[in-house]
Motif scaffolding. Structure first.
Motif, mmCIF file in Angstrom:
data_model
loop_
_atom_site.group_PDB
_atom_site.id
_atom_site.type_symbol
_atom_site.label_atom_id
_atom_site.label_comp_id
_atom_site.label_asym_id
_atom_site.label_seq_id
_atom_site.Cartn_x
_atom_site.Cartn_y
_atom_site.Cartn_z
ATOM 1 N N PRO A 1 0.951 -1.189 -0.031
ATOM 2 C CA PRO A 1 0.055 -0.020 -0.004
ATOM 3 C C PRO A 1 0.789 1.215 0.025
ATOM 4 C CG PRO A 1 -0.019 -1.106 2.097
ATOM 5 C CD PRO A 1 0.854 -2.033 1.323
ATOM 6 N N ALA A 2 0.358 2.526 -0.515
ATOM 7 C CA ALA A 2 1.107 3.552 -0.364
ATOM 8 C C ALA A 2 1.447 3.934 1.071
ATOM 9 C CB ALA A 2 0.153 4.590 -1.266
ATOM 10 N N SER A 3 0.708 3.675 1.897
ATOM 11 C CA SER A 3 1.037 4.010 3.347
ATOM 12 C C SER A 3 2.429 3.610 3.508
ATOM 13 C CB SER A 3 0.079 3.647 4.323
ATOM 14 O OG SER A 3 -0.180 2.398 4.118
ATOM 15 N N SER A 4 3.013 2.459 3.051
ATOM 16 C CA SER A 4 4.229 1.800 3.338
ATOM 17 C C SER A 4 5.526 2.327 3.086
ATOM 18 C CB SER A 4 4.298 0.275 2.902
ATOM 19 O OG SER A 4 3.119 -0.362 3.374
ATOM 20 N N VAL A 5 5.229 3.521 2.045
ATOM 21 C CA VAL A 5 6.442 4.328 1.474
ATOM 22 C C VAL A 5 6.865 5.604 2.319
ATOM 23 C CG1 VAL A 5 7.416 5.588 -0.313
ATOM 24 C CG2 VAL A 5 6.174 3.659 -0.802
ATOM 25 N N LEU A 6 7.739 5.343 3.236
ATOM 26 C CA LEU A 6 7.989 6.494 4.140
ATOM 27 C C LEU A 6 7.980 8.041 3.625
ATOM 28 C CD1 LEU A 6 10.881 4.891 6.285
ATOM 29 C CD2 LEU A 6 8.350 4.782 6.733
ATOM 30 N N GLY A 7 7.153 8.564 4.127
ATOM 31 C CA GLY A 7 7.134 10.195 3.548
ATOM 32 C C GLY A 7 6.638 10.338 2.307
ATOM 33 N N GLY A 8 6.114 9.344 1.715
ATOM 34 C CA GLY A 8 5.565 9.483 0.412
ATOM 35 C C GLY A 8 6.605 9.260 -0.686
ATOM 36 N N GLY A 9 7.789 9.252 -0.151
ATOM 37 C CA GLY A 9 8.811 8.886 -1.343
ATOM 38 C C GLY A 9 9.159 10.149 -2.067
ATOM 39 N N GLY A 10 10.206 9.856 -2.975
ATOM 40 C CA GLY A 10 10.765 10.818 -4.010
ATOM 41 C C GLY A 10 11.881 11.945 -3.163
ATOM 42 N N GLN A 11 12.758 11.360 -2.244
ATOM 43 C CA GLN A 11 13.594 11.828 -1.498
ATOM 44 C C GLN A 11 14.817 11.646 -2.265
ATOM 45 O OE1 GLN A 11 11.675 9.594 0.127
ATOM 46 N NE2 GLN A 11 10.901 10.818 1.850
ATOM 47 N N SER A 12 16.032 12.346 -2.054
ATOM 48 C CA SER A 12 17.467 12.264 -2.659
ATOM 49 C C SER A 12 17.854 10.849 -2.001
ATOM 50 C CB SER A 12 18.270 13.238 -2.013
ATOM 51 O OG SER A 12 19.591 12.956 -1.887
ATOM 52 N N LEU A 13 18.448 9.972 -3.077
ATOM 53 C CA LEU A 13 19.056 8.911 -2.803
ATOM 54 C C LEU A 13 20.006 9.260 -1.598
ATOM 55 C CD1 LEU A 13 19.301 5.853 -3.102
ATOM 56 C CD2 LEU A 13 20.741 6.223 -5.026
ATOM 57 N N SER A 14 21.146 9.843 -1.890
ATOM 58 C CA SER A 14 22.030 10.161 -0.918
ATOM 59 C C SER A 14 21.724 10.502 0.448
ATOM 60 C CB SER A 14 23.073 11.045 -1.732
ATOM 61 O OG SER A 14 22.497 12.414 -1.892
ATOM 62 N N LEU A 15 20.563 11.419 0.477
ATOM 63 C CA LEU A 15 20.033 11.787 1.675
ATOM 64 C C LEU A 15 19.736 10.754 2.434
ATOM 65 C CD1 LEU A 15 19.090 13.890 3.819
ATOM 66 C CD2 LEU A 15 16.900 14.009 2.388
ATOM 67 N N LEU A 16 18.928 9.729 2.002
ATOM 68 C CA LEU A 16 18.235 8.540 2.483
ATOM 69 C C LEU A 16 19.426 7.411 3.151
ATOM 70 C CD1 LEU A 16 15.084 7.553 0.240
ATOM 71 C CD2 LEU A 16 15.204 9.147 2.335
ATOM 72 N N PHE A 17 20.208 7.226 2.107
ATOM 73 C CA PHE A 17 21.360 6.524 2.538
ATOM 74 C C PHE A 17 22.324 7.079 3.563
ATOM 75 C CE2 PHE A 17 25.584 4.486 1.285
ATOM 76 C CZ PHE A 17 25.289 2.925 1.318
ATOM 77 N N THR A 18 22.634 8.180 3.534
ATOM 78 C CA THR A 18 23.342 8.830 4.710
ATOM 79 C C THR A 18 22.471 8.952 6.068
ATOM 80 O OG1 THR A 18 24.532 10.480 3.084
ATOM 81 C CG2 THR A 18 24.636 11.143 5.435
ATOM 82 N N THR A 19 21.430 9.321 5.927
ATOM 83 C CA THR A 19 20.465 9.152 7.054
ATOM 84 C C THR A 19 20.571 7.864 7.963
ATOM 85 O OG1 THR A 19 19.041 11.036 6.315
ATOM 86 C CG2 THR A 19 18.219 9.522 7.990
ATOM 87 N N ALA A 20 20.272 6.938 7.129
ATOM 88 C CA ALA A 20 20.222 5.594 7.825
ATOM 89 C C ALA A 20 21.675 5.200 8.246
ATOM 90 C CB ALA A 20 19.537 4.543 6.766
ATOM 91 N N LEU A 21 22.600 5.260 7.341
ATOM 92 C CA LEU A 21 23.901 4.642 7.329
ATOM 93 C C LEU A 21 24.645 5.467 8.616
ATOM 94 C CD1 LEU A 21 25.040 2.432 5.706
ATOM 95 C CD2 LEU A 21 26.448 4.296 4.644
ATOM 96 N N SER A 22 24.306 6.654 8.913
ATOM 97 C CA SER A 22 24.935 7.423 9.940
ATOM 98 C C SER A 22 24.497 6.859 11.270
ATOM 99 C CB SER A 22 24.638 8.982 9.870
ATOM 100 O OG SER A 22 24.979 9.483 8.969
ATOM 101 N N TYR A 23 23.508 6.430 11.631
ATOM 102 C CA TYR A 23 23.075 5.674 12.812
ATOM 103 C C TYR A 23 23.737 4.224 12.735
ATOM 104 C CZ TYR A 23 20.429 3.295 16.397
ATOM 105 O OH TYR A 23 19.862 2.603 17.660
ATOM 106 N N GLY A 24 23.846 3.444 11.679
ATOM 107 C CA GLY A 24 24.409 2.410 11.687
ATOM 108 C C GLY A 24 25.873 2.615 11.960
#
Length: 372
Positions: free
Chosen positions: A205-228
């Motif tokens: 369902p569309a509700s499963s895509v965080l924030g509706g999608g369409g964000q920067s790939l590098s932003l998403l990657f860096t956000t998650a990876l920094s915590y990791g």
């Protein structure tokens, strides 16, 4: 020390006991243990209390992660995956997504995060997994590999291309079209449930895509990876501490040539190196947590630095500990034998040594003034 940290540290110590060696040899963690810890909220302790979490600081969660890492790096790996998923949902999800998914992750459900692909590890531009709109739903096609914890996961946080940008999607592992295949006999963290995943026309369902999608790939990657990277850095502190403890106790109690190993100067040098590694790794992770808590502009590079330095010290410390223990530490499942394999993996995942060095070099070039 916060009350939760003292009580959960005691709980994990009791639950793990001396079982980590057997888990490593068997290549599997008890799922009921993971669910119990998940329901306690400790697998993602920084989640705010409003969403069922412990509202832990980065430093307190880091010390807890180090403790778990000193016992079992496979269990710590599950904590890292759960924490990445929770942090990404907290940062990128809308109000309803945060309320729904964070309650799941602090209530006993388990999550894994899919970044790498057969042709896309450090090279994000090579990513091929697609998340596309189709009617009122979204469809995912693609592959992810070496997904930590996927063997045990109820939910998969999947990074994919989305139009001109990217998106994270939350996908239950029971969704039709999801195929999870265990990676056989990994080098390190052998009980962490590393798996390869295929998504074949997976409809969500569309509700499963965080924030509706369409964000920067590098932003998403860096956000998650920094915590990791923060979590792995602290986990490596635990590896170093386990190696220091094992080597010191062995040197104190094992005699050679008529005197304890601890009285041989070359062994003393090894113990000194282990102590230095523990102190340096601890301090650099404390600095990274301080940057994280203050939302410093340097928080991303501080996480890279903590992961890079601590992983390097963990790998060298494990090798040193094996050298000190010799045959006593060479048996499969022994704490330093596990550390030797696990720490090597830490120099690769969430940004290899070389990728970390490139990031740090670029940081130096962009921040240090040119005095020529």
């Amino acid at each position: 020390m916060p009350e939760w940290l003292a009580s959960e540290t005691a709980l994990v110590g009791e639950l793990v006991g001396g079982q980590a060696a057997a888990w490593d040899v068997a290549g599997e963690l008890p799922v009921e243990l993971l669910r119990k810890l998940g329901a306690q909220g400790v697998l993602c302790a920084e989640v705010p209390a409003a969403y069922g979490g412990l509202n832990a600081t980065s430093h307190d969660n880091g010390e807890f992660t180090a403790y778990v890492g000193s016992l079992c790096s496979s269990l710590r790996s599950i904590m890292t995956s759960q924490g990445i998923a929770a942090y990404a949902i907290q940062r990128l999800g809308d109000r309803e997504q945060r309320k729904r998914y964070l309650a799941d992750l602090t209530g006993g459900q388990l999550a894994a995060v899919g970044f790498s692909e057969p042709a896309a590890g450090s090279d994000l531009a090579a990513m091929q997994t697609q998340i596309r709109a189709e009617g009122d739903s979204f469809v995912i096609d693609g592959q992810k590999k070496w997904v930590t914890g996927a063997r045990y996961a109820d939910l998969l946080l999947v990074l994919g291309l989305f139009g001109e940008g990217a998106a994270f999607a939350v996908v239950p592992t029971t969704t039709p079209g999801v195929q999870v295949e265990l990676v056989p006999s990994p080098l390190g963290c052998r009980a962490a449930g590393h798996s390869n995943i295929r998504f074949d026309n997976v409809r969500i369902p569309a509700s499963s895509v965080l924030g509706g999608g369409g964000q920067s790939l590098s932003l998403l990657f860096t956000t998650a990876l920094s915590y990791g990277r923060m979590s792995i850095g602290w986990g490596c502190v635990g590896i170093v501490r386990a190696c220091l403890n094992a080597a010191t106790n062995h040197a104190r109690n094992r005699s050679q040539s008529g005197k304890p190993l601890a009285e041989h100067q070359l062994i003393e040098r090894h113990l000194a190196e282990l102590l230095v590694a523990e102190q340096v790794s601890t301090r650099i992770c404390q600095h990274a947590s301080q940057c994280w808590e203050s939302v410093s502009p340097d928080m991303v590079v501080a996480a890279v630095l903590a992961k890079h330095v601590s992983a390097g010290h963990a790998a060298r410390s494990a090798a040193t500990a094996v050298q000190v223990l010799a045959s006593a530490g060479s048996q499969d499942g022994h704490v330093v034998a596990r550390a030797y394999r696990d720490a090597k993996m830490m120099e690769i995942i969430e940004g290899s040594n070389e990728i970390c060095q490139l990031i740090l070099a670029q940081h130096a070039l962009s921040t240090i003034p040119d005095n020529a």
